[in-house]
Design a protein around this motif. Structure first.
Motif, mmCIF file in Angstrom:
data_model
loop_
_atom_site.group_PDB
_atom_site.id
_atom_site.type_symbol
_atom_site.label_atom_id
_atom_site.label_comp_id
_atom_site.label_asym_id
_atom_site.label_seq_id
_atom_site.Cartn_x
_atom_site.Cartn_y
_atom_site.Cartn_z
ATOM 1 N N SER A 63 -9.450 3.631 -7.352
ATOM 2 C CA SER A 63 -8.133 3.058 -7.034
ATOM 3 C C SER A 63 -7.507 2.504 -8.307
ATOM 4 O O SER A 63 -8.179 2.361 -9.342
ATOM 5 C CB SER A 63 -8.253 1.924 -6.002
ATOM 6 N N SER A 92 -2.948 -6.949 -7.432
ATOM 7 C CA SER A 92 -4.069 -6.359 -8.188
ATOM 8 C C SER A 92 -4.093 -6.769 -9.646
ATOM 9 O O SER A 92 -5.160 -6.949 -10.225
ATOM 10 C CB SER A 92 -4.000 -4.832 -8.144
ATOM 11 N N SER A 186 -2.436 4.359 -10.577
ATOM 12 C CA SER A 186 -2.909 4.437 -9.200
ATOM 13 C C SER A 186 -2.418 5.738 -8.563
ATOM 14 O O SER A 186 -1.309 6.183 -8.834
ATOM 15 C CB SER A 186 -2.353 3.253 -8.402
ATOM 16 N N PHE A 188 -2.520 5.913 -5.127
ATOM 17 C CA PHE A 188 -2.188 5.492 -3.754
ATOM 18 C C PHE A 188 -1.054 6.400 -3.257
ATOM 19 O O PHE A 188 -0.169 6.754 -4.038
ATOM 20 C CB PHE A 188 -1.747 4.023 -3.818
ATOM 21 N N ASP A 198 -7.138 6.602 -1.382
ATOM 22 C CA ASP A 198 -7.120 5.724 -2.547
ATOM 23 C C ASP A 198 -7.582 6.479 -3.785
ATOM 24 O O ASP A 198 -8.434 7.366 -3.705
ATOM 25 C CB ASP A 198 -8.048 4.526 -2.314
#
Ligand SMILES: *Cc1c(COP(=O)(O)O)cnc(C)c1O
Length: 374
Positions: A63, A92, A186, A188, A198
């Protein structure tokens, strides 16, 4: 009353419809060879990513959050250390700093780009500072040349780019991921290059850091049953790598479309917002391309427009309604409301409009019409 069908905030269906045969084939190949962990698709994708970002090494990860943690751990950042970052970002960024035992030191943002205010970095550096971790927020990079110069002038501090929203963005022709000691992104699903679960990646041209992140990603070792470091399970699935390889040929088009859709929004909203004194369209710094991972505008009293759009089936979102220094999780850092006035004001005024590469002009025109109320 909603009289027309509602509009998706992000459209994940159009790319799937277009690429379904390729994606299914890619997944079938993985199901056939059965190497679900670190299969050949992972290395194949990493070679593409490294080449694209202009670094010698790209490593896929579990991730974007794990990517940041790997970067911090590879730099031996831990208890007693400080890392400079921003309070106006996804959790994050600061969460991973705290996760490795270090302390996030926040610096206020520039009110035009929402990125770190570079003029304030130097004053935040202490003998305990171990890295600077700016964010390329909403898909636009801050001036990393200036940030790198400040870091170099302070004993060669490493710089980590949180590029979770900016993979595909450039600054003076150089791509996000490839401009700092370590870059991070990322995959995502809603990010500019999204997989179907992820995922993330780290980037570096430092061979030692590359090797260390590779080891940390896989329980702290490069060879089975040999663990020089305390690592983690931070690997990317082979199936997800195969999905990204199948999506890759569309990505360059998507990057162009994002820039075009964002530019058109600004063209159509500038009169109402900037010239009408009602708010601000996104500011792009000279030398930058903006990916509009979020097309984010600001307006005092945003709720009225958000309600008007919602009533017509047009979703909006606020990234981010609360600064990190005001989150209970970061109370231990000892910050208070008023410490970062630009970030706090942005948190009270920003909101984002539907944004994705497949947003067509008719839909965009409908959004603008409702937005401006005429
Ligand atoms: C999405 C995001 C992350 C985290 O990525 P995940 O893949 O969801 O873990 C980190 N930083 C920023 C700025 C993000 O937008």
């Amino acid at each position: 009353m909603a009289t027309q069908t509602s509009i998706p905030f992000i459209d994940l269906q159009s790319p799937w419809r277009e690429l379904e045969p390729q994606i299914r084939q890619a997944m079938d190949r993985v199901l056939g060879h059965g190497q679900f962990i670190m299969g050949p698709e992972v290395a194949e994708l990493e070679a593409l990513l490294a080449d694209y970002a202009g670094v010698s090494r790209a490593l896929t990860t579990a991730s974007g959050t794990v990517s940041l943690e790997l970067a911090l751990r590879a730099l031996d950042i831990g208890p007693g250390d400080e890392v400079i970052t921003v309070p106006f970002t996804w959790i994050s960024t600061a969460e991973t700093i705290a996760q490795v035992g270090a302390r996030p030191v926040f610096v206020d943002i520039d009110p035009g780009t929402y990125n770190i205010d570079i003029a304030l970095i130097e004053a935040a550096i202490t003998p305990r500072t171990k890295a600077i971790m700016p964010v390329s927020l909403f898909g636009q990079m801050p001036d990393y040349d200036r940030i790198n110069a400040i870091a170099a002038a302070h004993g060669g501090l490493p710089v980590i780019e949180d590029g979770a929203q900016s993979f595909g963005a450039t600054r003076h022709g150089r791509r996000s991921g490839g401009v700092t000691t370590i870059g991070s992104t990322s995959f995502f699903p809603a990010k500019p290059l999204g997989c179907y679960g992820d995922g993330g990646a780290v980037f570096t041209s430092d061979p030692e850091l590359g090797m260390k992140m590779e080891a940390l990603r896989n329980h702290g070792g490069l060879q089975r049953h040999d663990h020089p470091y305390i690592g983690l399970n931070g690997r990317f699935d082979t199936l997800q790598a195969a999905i990204l390889l199948a999506k890759w040929p569309r990505f360059a088009w998507e990057v162009q479309r994002r820039q075009a859709v964002g530019a058109r929004y600004s063209e159509l909203l500038r009169g109402y917002l900037d010239e009408g004194g009602r708010g601000r369209t996104p500011h792009i710094e000279p030398g930058n391309t903006h990916l509009y991972a979020q097309y984010t505008i600001r307006m005092a009293g945003r709720e009225r427009v958000q309600e008007r759009l919602k009533a017509q089936g047009i979703p909006t979102a606020v990234y981010y309604p609360k600064c990190l220094h005001e989150q209970p999780a970061f109370r231990f850092c000892g910050y208070h409301r008023g410490d970062f006035p630009q970030a706090e004001q942005a948190a009270g005024e920003v909101f984002s409009l539907p944004m994705h590469p497949d947003l067509d002009e008719a839909t965009q025109d409908r959004i603008i019409k409702v937005f401006t109320g005429c």
